[in-house]
Design an enzyme around this catalytic site. Structure first.
Site, PDB file in Angstrom:
ATOM      1  N   CYS A   3     -32.802 -40.553  13.952  1.00 45.13           N
ATOM      2  CA  CYS A   3     -33.894 -39.723  13.432  1.00 45.13           C
ATOM      3  C   CYS A   3     -35.045 -39.737  14.428  1.00 45.13           C
ATOM      4  O   CYS A   3     -35.361 -40.768  14.999  1.00 45.13           O
ATOM      5  CB  CYS A   3     -34.393 -40.250  12.090  1.00 45.13           C
ATOM      6  SG  CYS A   3     -33.337 -39.833  10.718  1.00 45.13           S
ATOM      7  N   GLN A   4     -35.651 -38.583  14.595  1.00 43.30           N
ATOM      8  CA  GLN A   4     -36.806 -38.432  15.470  1.00 43.30           C
ATOM      9  C   GLN A   4     -37.978 -39.233  14.897  1.00 43.30           C
ATOM     10  O   GLN A   4     -38.696 -39.912  15.619  1.00 43.30           O
ATOM     11  CB  GLN A   4     -37.151 -36.946  15.538  1.00 43.30           C
ATOM     12  CG  GLN A   4     -38.321 -36.585  16.387  1.00 43.30           C
ATOM     13  CD  GLN A   4     -38.555 -35.063  16.338  1.00 43.30           C
ATOM     14  OE1 GLN A   4     -37.713 -34.301  15.879  1.00 43.30           O
ATOM     15  NE2 GLN A   4     -39.689 -34.651  16.821  1.00 43.30           N
TER      16      GLN A   4
END
Length: 140
Positions: A51-52
């Site tokens: 996930c960013q």
């Protein structure tokens, strides 16, 4: 409610909005209703890889149902994980494992996310299912 019933409910809710601006706002509002993870579980072990943004998920088994809590440092991501937790929390591990996630395509979510957020969405689903697999193994 079954996973499919909850997914259908989400599809109905998203269909009420005319544009993606309204849907993003709705996702942000959903994020505010997220069952928040206890601070003690905001550890590197509970961060979803891929996930960013930072997304923490904690799972525990209660009465043979998986109960998820989560948090994120980004409002859209918090909305995304809130939707997934609404679908999968308080369900049996076997139902979570067997569940499809076609509703994500039906509400058009994946196509309206940046490539990195779309990858994060896939990582979130994978992690929730991994927790379910682990608990299913315990129950067998």
């Amino acid at each position: 409610m079954s996973i499919q019933d909850i997914q259908n409910e989400i599809i109905d809710e998203f269909s009420m909005f005319d544009d993606w601006e309204e849907r993003y706002q709705y996702m942000i509002d959903l994020g505010k209703t997220l069952p928040l993870i206890d601070e003690q579980y905001k550890t590197d072990d509970n961060i979803i890889k891929g996930c960013q943004s930072k997304v923490w998920v904690h799972a525990q088994l209660e009465d043979e149902k998986v109960v998820f809590t989560a948090d994120s440092d980004a409002i859209i991501t918090k909305g995304i994980i809130a939707i997934l937790i609404r679908v999968f929390s308080n369900q049996s591990p076997s139902d979570i494992i067997a569940a499809n996630t076609d509703f994500i395509d039906e509400i058009g979510l994946k196509e309206h996310l940046s490539p990195t957020r779309a990858n994060g969405l896939v990582s979130m689903i994978k992690q929730l299912k991994m927790y379910a697999i682990a608990y299913q193994t315990q129950l067998n």
